[in-house]
Motif scaffolding. Structure first.
Motif, PDB file in Angstrom:
ATOM      1  N   ASN A 167      69.671  36.844  63.652  1.00 37.50           N
ATOM      2  CA  ASN A 167      69.813  36.629  62.220  1.00 37.50           C
ATOM      3  C   ASN A 167      68.482  36.194  61.622  1.00 37.50           C
ATOM      4  N   ILE A 168      68.453  36.126  60.302  1.00 41.03           N
ATOM      5  CA  ILE A 168      67.195  35.859  59.604  1.00 41.03           C
ATOM      6  C   ILE A 168      66.653  34.464  59.924  1.00 41.03           C
ATOM      7  N   VAL A 169      67.533  33.443  59.935  1.00 43.07           N
ATOM      8  CA  VAL A 169      67.051  32.086  60.201  1.00 43.07           C
ATOM      9  C   VAL A 169      66.487  31.984  61.617  1.00 43.07           C
ATOM     10  N   ALA A 170      67.181  32.578  62.607  1.00 45.57           N
ATOM     11  CA  ALA A 170      66.669  32.554  63.982  1.00 45.57           C
ATOM     12  C   ALA A 170      65.335  33.286  64.075  1.00 45.57           C
ATOM     13  N   TYR A 171      65.216  34.414  63.368  1.00 43.83           N
ATOM     14  CA  TYR A 171      63.970  35.173  63.352  1.00 43.83           C
ATOM     15  C   TYR A 171      62.851  34.339  62.720  1.00 43.83           C
ATOM     16  N   GLU A 172      63.145  33.750  61.564  1.00 43.48           N
ATOM     17  CA  GLU A 172      62.121  32.978  60.858  1.00 43.48           C
ATOM     18  C   GLU A 172      61.730  31.726  61.637  1.00 43.48           C
ATOM     19  N   THR A 173      62.732  31.083  62.278  1.00 47.12           N
ATOM     20  CA  THR A 173      62.447  29.859  63.018  1.00 47.12           C
ATOM     21  C   THR A 173      61.511  30.138  64.183  1.00 47.12           C
ATOM     22  N   ALA A 174      61.790  31.210  64.934  1.00 45.31           N
ATOM     23  CA  ALA A 174      60.919  31.567  66.059  1.00 45.31           C
ATOM     24  C   ALA A 174      59.545  32.005  65.558  1.00 45.31           C
ATOM     25  N   GLY A 175      59.530  32.865  64.525  1.00 52.16           N
ATOM     26  CA  GLY A 175      58.255  33.345  64.005  1.00 52.16           C
ATOM     27  C   GLY A 175      57.416  32.256  63.377  1.00 52.16           C
ATOM     28  N   SER A 176      58.067  31.263  62.767  1.00 54.53           N
ATOM     29  CA  SER A 176      57.317  30.206  62.093  1.00 54.53           C
ATOM     30  C   SER A 176      56.632  29.252  63.066  1.00 54.53           C
ATOM     31  N   LEU A 177      56.951  29.356  64.374  1.00 49.50           N
ATOM     32  CA  LEU A 177      56.203  28.580  65.365  1.00 49.50           C
ATOM     33  C   LEU A 177      54.721  28.959  65.318  1.00 49.50           C
ATOM     34  N   LEU A 178      54.462  30.232  65.049  1.00 47.35           N
ATOM     35  CA  LEU A 178      53.068  30.673  64.900  1.00 47.35           C
ATOM     36  C   LEU A 178      52.478  30.099  63.610  1.00 47.35           C
ATOM     37  N   GLY A 179      53.346  29.950  62.598  1.00 45.59           N
ATOM     38  CA  GLY A 179      52.891  29.350  61.356  1.00 45.59           C
ATOM     39  C   GLY A 179      52.516  27.888  61.523  1.00 45.59           C
ATOM     40  N   LEU A 180      53.095  27.236  62.540  1.00 44.99           N
ATOM     41  CA  LEU A 180      52.740  25.846  62.839  1.00 44.99           C
ATOM     42  C   LEU A 180      51.425  25.749  63.602  1.00 44.99           C
ATOM     43  N   GLY A 181      50.898  26.905  64.046  1.00 45.99           N
ATOM     44  CA  GLY A 181      49.620  26.923  64.758  1.00 45.99           C
ATOM     45  C   GLY A 181      49.719  27.201  66.241  1.00 45.99           C
ATOM     46  N   MET A 182      50.932  27.488  66.748  1.00 48.44           N
ATOM     47  CA  MET A 182      51.078  27.767  68.181  1.00 48.44           C
ATOM     48  C   MET A 182      50.557  29.160  68.510  1.00 48.44           C
ATOM     49  N   SER A 183      50.159  29.325  69.779  1.00 50.49           N
ATOM     50  CA  SER A 183      49.862  30.662  70.290  1.00 50.49           C
ATOM     51  C   SER A 183      51.172  31.326  70.669  1.00 50.49           C
ATOM     52  N   VAL A 184      51.128  32.619  70.973  1.00 51.76           N
ATOM     53  CA  VAL A 184      52.341  33.332  71.385  1.00 51.76           C
ATOM     54  C   VAL A 184      52.940  32.693  72.638  1.00 51.76           C
ATOM     55  N   TRP A 185      52.095  32.351  73.600  1.00 56.94           N
ATOM     56  CA  TRP A 185      52.586  31.771  74.854  1.00 56.94           C
ATOM     57  C   TRP A 185      53.227  30.405  74.623  1.00 56.94           C
TER      58      TRP A 185
END
Length: 478
Positions: free
Chosen positions: A38-56
């Protein structure tokens, strides 16, 4: 002595008969697929990169959260599958038939809140589809209504009506709707991953994007992100018995949830993270809103297909995760006046008053809200799990759930010890907000809540005179 009290019983709260316990492992797999895609699950996972994390780093965060989630789900699933009764009935064992109303109301409030958020995000997909099909649709944005452009307000109304249509046929429609809704979103996710790999000329550049977080900064973000990801499903940890009561067997619900939750949830999160990493390369910034990403392609056909898949995904998760739970909660509060369908429709009307379009904005807000939700519901989960495994030793008296003079009456329907444990758990969850010197503890609010709630409940109940150990027959007739 009454066999059952009408104020505690109706057909939706009663133990399911064997012939109605027909959900197999595939049903649980597809239900979870429908909920996690769903959109929230997608955004929550994707926004980890927005917090500055690397993919790993983002992948490690998602995997950790999902392993913890499935363990909590399994622990709270068993009683529902064993007795065929929903969360609002099961929680009477620990809180008493009156005391149970407090955590039930808290949980219903949170679920309706989440419904509002999911429905708003899904309505954006509705608006995108209508904008691609109807000339002049986007021009309606100049007319404002309840804080929205008229086009957006109409999209919200249409999406709410779609929810009402699914709810109107009860849990059977939920089961069959989930059977195909979840897999559809996987197709969209795979298409976006292929695009990300193509635009990046392979997986290498996607995984080479450096982290902006190191040392203590990463671990702080890791803690709040894991807690936030768990907070996404904090309501489901409590009301998973609403689903496992339909299980054909314990094995079916255990296997189905194992495949559906950590399995497909991790895969979907990987898709989101890879795609969001691709947007950094393609557009110079992380785009974790999938509707915004689809609009970047400038292709009406791609927008239509993608938005339709997102619409189905959000409708799927919202009904299963955020309508089923408050519907049973309201039925429990007014068993002589409401049934599942009526209560579900009331829930979606109440959700409108949260007006998420007025405040929903960025990744930091997402994780702060999720952390608060997890912290509030963690103690209740801890008390439920501790009661079933440590106090009741896996045995409940089925008849006593529906009587005011049964085992779970405690004192006038209240188990004060459970309420004390709840308060202790809530203080532990939010101590970081109360005492500035301990603010880092708020990062782990859910863990503190579930841990202190469970431990304090076990300690307080050691002196409880009533024992559940005498009730061996789990199929007690009511």
């Amino acid at each position: 002595m009454k066999v059952k009290d009408p104020s505690l019983y109706n057909e939706d709260l009663a133990p399911l008969k064997k012939e109605k316990r027909n959900w197999n492992w595939l049903n649980y797999t597809t239900v979870w697929m429908g909920m996690v895609h769903n959109i929230v699950a997608y955004e929550t996972a994707g926004s980890l990169l927005g917090l500055g994390m690397s993919v790993w780093q983002a992948l490690a965060t998602v995997i950790t959260a999902n392993i913890i989630l499935i363990l909590a789900m399994w622990l709270n699933s068993a009683a529902g599958a064993k007795y065929g009764i929903p969360f609002p009935v099961l929680i009477r064992a620990s809180f008493g038939y009156k005391g149970a109303q407090l955590p039930i109301i808290i949980r219903a409030f949170v679920a309706i809140f989440w419904f509002a958020v999911q429905a708003y995000l899904g309505s954006k997909a509705v608006g995108a589809v209508l904008g691609a099909l109807i000339p002049g649709w986007n021009g309606l944005s100049s007319i404002h209504f309840i804080g929205l452009g008229l086009n957006d307000a109409l999209a919200v109304a249409l999406f709410w009506i779609l929810h009402a249509w699914v709810i109107s046929h009860g849990m059977e429609r939920v089961k069959f709707f989930e059977l195909w809704a979840g897999p559809l979103v996987i197709v969209l996710g795979l298409a976006l991953v292929i695009w990300a790999i193509t635009v990046s000329n392979g997986l290498g550049p996607l995984f080479d994007e450096p982290s902006q977080l190191t040392g203590g900064a990463f671990w702080s973000a890791f803690g709040i992100s894991v807690t936030g990801l768990i907070g996404t499903w904090a309501t489901l940890i409590l009301n998973i018995p609403d689903f496992t009561r339909f299980a054909r067997s314990q094995k079916d619900q255990v296997i189905g949830q194992a495949i559906g939750l950590p399995g497909t949830a991790i895969i979907f999160s990987i898709m989101s993270i890879i795609t969001t990493s691709g947007t950094i390369i393609a557009f110079g910034r992380p785009i974790w809103d999938p509707v915004e990403l689809l609009q970047q392609f400038g292709n009406p056909f791609v927008l239509f297909l993608g938005a339709f898949a997102l619409l189905i995904a959000t409708l799927s998760v919202n009904v299963a995760a955020n309508v089923v739970s408050p519907a049973y909660d309201l039925v429990n509060l007014f068993p002589q006046k409401l049934n599942f369908v009526k209560a579900g429709l009331i829930s979606i009307v109440v959700a409108l008053f949260f007006a998420p379009w007025l405040w929903y904005n960025n990744s930091a807000t997402i994780f702060n809200v999720l952390g608060a939700i997890g912290g509030a519901l963690g103690p209740v989960a801890g008390i439920m799990i501790a009661d079933y495994y440590m106090v009741a030793r896996g045995k409940y008296d089925l008849a006593s759930f529906y009587k005011k003079d049964g085992l779970y009456a405690y004192k006038n329907g209240w188990n004060v010890k459970a309420l004390i444990a709840l308060v202790i758990g809530l203080i532990a969850s939010f101590i970081g907000l109360i005492i500035p010197a301990l603010k880092e503890l708020y990062t782990y609010s859910w863990f503190l809540g579930i841990g202190f709630g469970a431990i304090s409940y076990i300690f307080l109940m050691k002196s409880e005179k009533i024992s559940n150990s005498n009730f061996e027959n789990v199929e007690t007739t009511i």
